[in-house]
Design an enzyme around this catalytic site. Structure first.
Site, PDB file in Angstrom:
ATOM      1  N   GLY A 240      19.142   6.452 -25.783  1.00 34.40           N
ATOM      2  CA  GLY A 240      18.058   6.487 -24.805  1.00 34.40           C
ATOM      3  C   GLY A 240      17.088   7.639 -25.021  1.00 34.40           C
ATOM      4  O   GLY A 240      16.788   8.036 -26.152  1.00 34.40           O
ATOM      5  N   ILE A 241      16.598   8.178 -23.913  1.00 38.43           N
ATOM      6  CA  ILE A 241      15.626   9.265 -23.974  1.00 38.43           C
ATOM      7  C   ILE A 241      16.217  10.470 -24.693  1.00 38.43           C
ATOM      8  O   ILE A 241      15.543  11.139 -25.484  1.00 38.43           O
ATOM      9  CB  ILE A 241      15.161   9.638 -22.560  1.00 38.43           C
ATOM     10  CG1 ILE A 241      14.328   8.493 -21.962  1.00 38.43           C
ATOM     11  CG2 ILE A 241      14.335  10.928 -22.573  1.00 38.43           C
ATOM     12  CD1 ILE A 241      14.007   8.664 -20.492  1.00 38.43           C
ATOM     13  N   GLY A 242      17.489  10.759 -24.435  1.00 38.64           N
ATOM     14  CA  GLY A 242      18.123  11.904 -25.074  1.00 38.64           C
ATOM     15  C   GLY A 242      18.098  11.819 -26.585  1.00 38.64           C
ATOM     16  O   GLY A 242      17.900  12.826 -27.277  1.00 38.64           O
TER      17      GLY A 242
ATOM     18  N   TYR B 217      22.006   6.998  -7.297  1.00 39.98           N
ATOM     19  CA  TYR B 217      21.507   7.483  -8.587  1.00 39.98           C
ATOM     20  C   TYR B 217      20.279   8.367  -8.381  1.00 39.98           C
ATOM     21  O   TYR B 217      20.196   9.473  -8.930  1.00 39.98           O
ATOM     22  CB  TYR B 217      21.153   6.316  -9.507  1.00 39.98           C
ATOM     23  CG  TYR B 217      20.420   6.766 -10.756  1.00 39.98           C
ATOM     24  CD1 TYR B 217      21.104   7.388 -11.798  1.00 39.98           C
ATOM     25  CD2 TYR B 217      19.037   6.607 -10.873  1.00 39.98           C
ATOM     26  CE1 TYR B 217      20.435   7.822 -12.924  1.00 39.98           C
ATOM     27  CE2 TYR B 217      18.365   7.045 -12.004  1.00 39.98           C
ATOM     28  CZ  TYR B 217      19.066   7.648 -13.022  1.00 39.98           C
ATOM     29  OH  TYR B 217      18.396   8.107 -14.143  1.00 39.98           O
TER      30      TYR B 217
END
Length: 319
Positions: free
Chosen positions: A32-34, A182
């Site tokens: 993902g973004i990481g 979340y």
């Protein structure tokens, strides 16, 4: 007389400044973004460490970065933010004398009930996304303080903008709705990032804490990175209209990358995408009104300290 002109070049997400000799840790850097934060930081010449609870996925991510970035210095360490007792072993496996920045990116997002807990008995999203990073920061503070200007970059979420914390129900025991829980876990992270910077400043620390969010970042608009992410042609086609309003996860990484690298970024700031906070290049934005509530932030800090048994401010002499 000639007018004074700033010598600072405009920020270019495609031409990042060099960071040779620096060491960066990205939690959840395997997907993902990481992943894109790690890939982009690797292109600066820095050594990048991927924190991941899944060694196989982390090695796939590291191999992908090496294949795309010539000379990339990237490796992985096992990190499970849902297991607070395991975080000390992360320090041992880092094997570095200093840490120039950590990007608190890893996160769990559940879409459906039932409510789940970590092994420590905390609600899974709050326990991983917030408490795990809170405790990890305490462990990392000596390494961050050893750097000339260490940075803690906390990845929040645009979803947190519409949420409010219930300080009497942080673990969602009484009101568990996955999307709300979340959003609140990410809001808690963002409060922590802001409060951490206040405590760092009060202690005269050289470490700064910056909060960022990726805006709207969709898989269907994200470049392929096999074997981790391979969108189908159908997914790309169905997601294309959304590109008017949101972006891919490679662009969602831009605010965090800038917060790590840009010397013009200061602690206590909030950075996100330029266009309505949802897409575009990174820019500083006003701190959200509810996020600026120092009373809520301080109470959350105290609750987090009690729940984890650690205090990231203790090593600073901050109270």
């Amino acid at each position: 007389m000639s007018s004074s002109v700033s010598s600072t070049p405009a920020w270019n997400v495609h031409r990042l400044p060099r960071a040779d000799g620096s060491v960066f840790l990205v939690t959840g850097g395997n997907a993902g973004i990481g992943y894109f934060v790690a890939e982009q930081l690797s292109a600066t010449g820095a050594a990048v460490v991927l924190g991941s609870r899944n060694p196989a996925k982390a090695e796939n991510a590291a191999a992908s970065i090496r294949a795309r970035v010539a000379g990339a210095q990237v490796r992985a360490v096992r990190m499970d933010l849902a297991d607070l007792s395991s975080l000390q072993s992360v320090m041992d496996s880092l094997e570095v004398e200093r840490l120039d920045a950590v990007v608190h990116n890893a996160g769990v997002a559940l879409d459906d009930p039932p409510r789940k807990e970590t092994g420590d008995g905390h609600e899974l999203m709050f326990g991983t996304n917030h408490l795990g990073h809170f405790a990890l920061t305490e462990r990392l503070m000596p390494l961050l303080s050893a750097a000339p200007a260490g940075r803690v970059v906390t990845m929040g979420s645009f979803a947190a903008k519409s949420e409010r914390l219930d300080l009497d129900d942080l673990q969602s025991l009484h009101d568990y709705r996955p999307k709300r829980t979340y959003g609140c876990s990410k809001l808690a992270q963002m409060y922590f990032g802001m409060e951490l910077d206040r405590r760092l400043r009060a202690a005269g620390s050289t470490v700064a804490s910056v909060v960022v969010h990726p805006g709207g970042a969709l898989d269907s608009l994200t470049p392929s990175r096999p074997p981790m992410h391979v969108p189908t042609a159908g997914a790309r086609l169905s997601g294309a209209p959304a590109a008017l309003f949101v972006q891919g996860k490679h662009a969602g990484a831009w605010p965090a990358v800038r917060a790590v690298l840009d010397p013009a970024v200061s602690g206590g700031q909030l950075w996100g995408p330029r266009v309505f906070g949802l897409r575009g290049e990174p820019r500083r934005e006003p701190v959200w009104k509810h996020l600026a509530d120092t009373c809520v932030a301080a109470r959350l800090w105290d609750a987090s300290r009690d729940l984890t048994g650690v205090d990231p401010g203790a090593l600073l002499g901050a109270r």
